[in-house]
Design an enzyme around this catalytic site. Sequence first.
Site, PDB file in Angstrom:
ATOM      1  CE  LYS A  15      -4.049  -2.244   0.914  1.00 48.77           C
ATOM      2  NZ  LYS A  15      -3.649  -3.646   1.062  1.00 48.77           N
TER       3      LYS A  15
HETATM    4  C1  LIG Z   1      -4.290  -4.760   0.547  1.00 43.13           C
HETATM    5  C2  LIG Z   1      -3.496  -5.996   0.489  1.00 43.13           C
HETATM    6  C3  LIG Z   1      -3.805  -6.994  -0.433  1.00 43.13           C
HETATM    7  C4  LIG Z   1      -5.009  -6.912  -1.351  1.00 43.13           C
HETATM    8  O1  LIG Z   1      -4.837  -5.920  -2.352  1.00 43.13           O
HETATM    9  P1  LIG Z   1      -6.113  -5.398  -3.165  1.00 43.13           P
HETATM   10  O2  LIG Z   1      -5.572  -4.289  -4.004  1.00 43.13           O
HETATM   11  O3  LIG Z   1      -7.092  -4.925  -2.151  1.00 43.13           O
HETATM   12  O4  LIG Z   1      -6.615  -6.531  -3.968  1.00 43.13           O
HETATM   13  C5  LIG Z   1      -2.985  -8.098  -0.485  1.00 43.13           C
HETATM   14  N1  LIG Z   1      -1.926  -8.233   0.345  1.00 43.13           N
HETATM   15  C6  LIG Z   1      -1.607  -7.289   1.252  1.00 43.13           C
HETATM   16  C7  LIG Z   1      -0.442  -7.515   2.160  1.00 43.13           C
HETATM   17  C8  LIG Z   1      -2.367  -6.132   1.343  1.00 43.13           C
HETATM   18  O5  LIG Z   1      -2.042  -5.200   2.235  1.00 43.13           O
END
Ligand SMILES: *Cc1c(COP(=O)(O)O)cnc(C)c1O
Length: 496
Positions: free
Chosen positions: A112
């Site tokens: 993120k």
């Molecule tokens: C948010 C997240 C995901 C999922 O990603 P999306 O874009 O919501 O599909 C997968 N792995 C981790 C570690 C995340 O923080």
Amino acid sequence: MNYISTRNKSLKATAAEAIAKGISEEGGLFVPDSFPSLSEADFKELCSLDYVGRAKKILRLFLNDFTDEEIDYCAKGAYVGSFDEDKPAPLVALDDKINIMELWHGPTCAFKDLALQLLPYLLTTSAKKVQNGKKTVILVATSGDTGKAALEGFKDVEGTEIIVFYPSDGVSPMQKLQMDSQKGENVCVCAIKGNFDDAQTGVKRIFTDKAMKELLADNNMLFSSANSINWGRLAPQIIYYVSAYCDLLKKDSATRENGFNVVVPTGNFGNILAAYYAKKMGVPVKKLICASNANNVLTDFINTGKYDRNREFFTTCSPSMDILISSNLERMLFEISGNDDKTVSALQESLSKDGVYEVSAEIKSAMGELFWGGCCDDSETLKTINETFKKYGYLCDTHTAVAVNVYNQYVAATGDNTTTVIASTASPYKFAKSVLSAISDKEENSEFSYVRALSEATNTKIPSPIAELENAEVRFKNVCDKTEMTQVIKKALKID
Ligand SMILES: *Cc1c(COP(=O)(O)O)cnc(C)c1O
């Protein structure tokens, strides 16, 4: 290029408007009305650039009302000095076919950061253009990683306040500590009784609540979203898929003709959607492999055309994927239906009313051409961590392990051994207890003993943002009911 809403494509916005608003007024999501395509010459240029240079070139295509100076300011602010070695998305080769794209070298050790280090720059730049002096209030519902990454991105950013809600039982102890110890004068963190969907639904409801909107306006404030429904979250994610292609090309120029597969551990469908957008722009992605944990609503959707959230919700060892309503799938449906806003509105209405929808045979088969869906449960996830470590000496976190497992299923089912990029979305140290349990039988008595034991057992380094947490002070201890979210917000903003 303009931005239009997935539920009413006659509503047009500039990039700055789309980013400042976060979500369209009738509940739809902003998407570009057309996608730029990258030529051979563009890719050649991109290959010669570093990550910031690649980011600037891609962002320029999507931020139609930003100046070059603004784009330079945003990209440098986000990607210089916040990631290990200034490399936000390095590729690590497991063998000559399989590459792991490590997206967790930023301040919160999860992918993120790639979007949320940039978003505050995009948002404050946008707000200056379109909101003349109003304060931006960022509301976040998080399954764990978004909250911390958003808090880090927005802390003490002038002209913003940020309020984060997370499900009290739906995040890992490390994620909880990361958020509860957040520093900054403009931040508020609150656990809610419920799961991620409760938090997300609550936040969405508040966004469209008229009375709240007026109350904020009276106080010269305005809501925006740092969730992946904001276009400002998606644009930055396209960059790393383009960048990965450049890195592959530099290693093996045949990737241009042969293409490559992408595997993404998926929750809200944002990350994999960005890979699809990169494909649309000319990156030769062959198959988009969508990996889910036991909350396998997307696997079923890809395989049957029926999206059904009426099912048991599982709390798993990959909590950031514990989601039954994948918001960004709405953008995919818009694309795949040929920008059919009526169809998208009808499907989303059925989802919010009955928790289920079924797409047409055309949409189902178009989805099946692009995507391959698979899932695995916790015991398979842990087994995959163990096997990957034994086979390649590579330690992956629980989310990445779901992707590796589903990739292995894909190869077994199809025999396709095209070069592949697996998105690695978190550092194993964010989920140290689960990861250690996959490698050894050692029991420890605290989160940080697990962290140290994992480092000893695997001879890998503890990332500094995790090590520093051990002595961090807990600032936020609130737990509220999901019906009390509005009160929490009013109190945090002092507009009660
Ligand atoms: C948010 C997240 C995901 C999922 O990603 P999306 O874009 O919501 O599909 C997968 N792995 C981790 C570690 C995340 O923080």
